[in-house]
Design a protein around this motif. Structure first.
Motif, mmCIF file in Angstrom:
data_model
loop_
_atom_site.group_PDB
_atom_site.id
_atom_site.type_symbol
_atom_site.label_atom_id
_atom_site.label_comp_id
_atom_site.label_asym_id
_atom_site.label_seq_id
_atom_site.Cartn_x
_atom_site.Cartn_y
_atom_site.Cartn_z
ATOM 1 N N ASP A 174 4.088 -8.511 14.198
ATOM 2 C CA ASP A 174 5.295 -8.534 13.362
ATOM 3 C C ASP A 174 5.955 -9.910 13.392
ATOM 4 O O ASP A 174 6.362 -10.446 12.347
ATOM 5 C CB ASP A 174 6.299 -7.485 13.856
ATOM 6 N N TYR A 175 6.064 -10.470 14.577
ATOM 7 C CA TYR A 175 6.705 -11.773 14.766
ATOM 8 C C TYR A 175 5.960 -12.862 14.005
ATOM 9 O O TYR A 175 6.553 -13.646 13.238
ATOM 10 C CB TYR A 175 6.749 -12.068 16.268
ATOM 11 N N ASP A 192 14.896 -10.900 21.365
ATOM 12 C CA ASP A 192 15.448 -10.568 20.053
ATOM 13 C C ASP A 192 15.065 -11.678 19.070
ATOM 14 O O ASP A 192 15.898 -12.427 18.581
ATOM 15 C CB ASP A 192 16.968 -10.416 20.151
ATOM 16 N N ALA A 232 7.541 -11.186 22.950
ATOM 17 C CA ALA A 232 7.719 -10.546 21.645
ATOM 18 C C ALA A 232 8.278 -9.139 21.715
ATOM 19 O O ALA A 232 8.979 -8.704 20.790
ATOM 20 C CB ALA A 232 6.400 -10.551 20.875
ATOM 21 N N ASP A 233 7.972 -8.389 22.779
ATOM 22 C CA ASP A 233 8.460 -7.016 22.830
ATOM 23 C C ASP A 233 9.765 -6.876 23.610
ATOM 24 O O ASP A 233 10.259 -5.775 23.808
ATOM 25 C CB ASP A 233 7.406 -6.064 23.404
ATOM 26 N N GLN A 261 1.966 -4.651 18.670
ATOM 27 C CA GLN A 261 2.409 -4.714 17.285
ATOM 28 C C GLN A 261 3.531 -5.730 17.100
ATOM 29 O O GLN A 261 3.628 -6.380 16.059
ATOM 30 C CB GLN A 261 2.874 -3.332 16.812
ATOM 31 N N ARG A 262 4.388 -5.871 18.120
ATOM 32 C CA ARG A 262 5.532 -6.783 17.975
ATOM 33 C C ARG A 262 5.101 -8.232 17.812
ATOM 34 O O ARG A 262 5.769 -9.006 17.129
ATOM 35 C CB ARG A 262 6.477 -6.626 19.175
#
Length: 283
Positions: free
Chosen positions: A197-198, A169, A165-166, A193-194
């Motif tokens: 978000d995903y 893309d 995730a981090d 956090q990514r």
């Protein structure tokens, strides 16, 4: 009398973030909760007594006292294996780090087994088998779990890919996700956090989310359809993937066994290719 632990778990999705924090402590520490006063529980969790009372009201009890009596009844009727292990570890020689490490992980696995029923896991496997595409996502300490799931499920089903995730893309990919897709997200403290978000973006597209995380108060729980709580604590500073690997291994095994004919066909094809390119070392 109803089972308060099952009541808490079955109503997790309806709780506020503050109430989920209390619920997580109750699920992880049932023996302590059964004998703590409401003030003591509030201090242990780091919340208010009002939050605890609202939680018990929401669950259908007249108050904390009635809820606690139910907890005591559960413990009287059945002493959980992980409770016995906790008692044994209290008398362990701390100089035996190897023994402590092994015992700790056995305790975590037994605890996880008590938290996740076979029926619940099989429902998760149903979602995996019915998925159009499967995206396993994780970062850092959760990455071994994501990699293991991706490799195992893709060999069986052929529709699974890893999303770091981090690094990946994923923004360009998530816009094409469909309700038939599934995300299996592994998220351990301090919760990247990514990943959140995903998963949040995927949920807006009605993607089914299976969360492998350390607690019911983890931020990913808000977006999860299914939650597999796996204690990630270790004897040192790091997140341990051991318990989560057990859950991942079950998902891979169950998917292969329940889809045995197609699994056999895929494994034969893969083996033929590996043989043709002389992939394995010949003694």
């Amino acid at each position: 009398m109803d089972n308060p632990l099952e009541n808490v778990k079955n109503n997790i999705a309806e709780l506020t973030a503050a109430q989920r924090k209390v619920a997580d402590y109750i699920i992880q520490h049932p023996s302590e909760t059964a004998f703590l006063t409401v003030d003591q529980l509030a201090r242990e969790v780091g919340t208010s007594t009002t939050t605890i009372m609202r939680l018990t009201f929401h669950l259908g009890y007249t108050g904390y006292s009635e809820f606690q009596k139910g907890m005591q009844g559960v413990l009287r009727n059945k002493a959980a294996p992980h409770t016995r292990l906790e008692t044994n570890l209290q008398h362990m020689d701390d100089s035996d780090l190897w023994g402590h490490t092994v015992n700790r992980h056995v305790e975590q696995i037994e605890n996880m087994r008590g938290l996740i029923s076979t029926d619940y896991l099989d429902t998760v496997v149903d979602e995996v088998l019915d998925a159009g595409r499967i995206f396993c996502t994780s970062v850092r300490s959760g990455l071994p779990v994501g990699q293991y799931l991706t490799h195992g499920l893709n060999r069986t089903l052929g529709n699974t890919q890893l999303v770091i995730a981090d690094m990946s893309d994923w923004i360009d990919e998530v816009i094409h996700m469909k309700a038939s897709d599934v995300i299996i997200a592994t998220s351990f403290p301090r919760y990247a956090q990514r990943i959140i978000d995903y998963v949040k973006e995927a949920k807006q597209r009605n993607v089914t989310v299976i969360a492998i995380t350390d607690s019911y108060s983890a931020p990913i729980v808000e977006y999860a359809d299914y939650i597999l709580p796996c204690d990630s604590s270790s004897a040192a500073f790091h997140n341990s993937p051991v318990a989560a690997m057990i859950a991942a291994d079950y998902i891979i095994s169950a998917a292969a066994i329940r889809n045995s004919e197609k699994t056999r066909e895929r494994l034969d094809e893969v083996n033929n290719i590996l043989t043709n390119i002389q992939y394995h070392h010949n003694r």
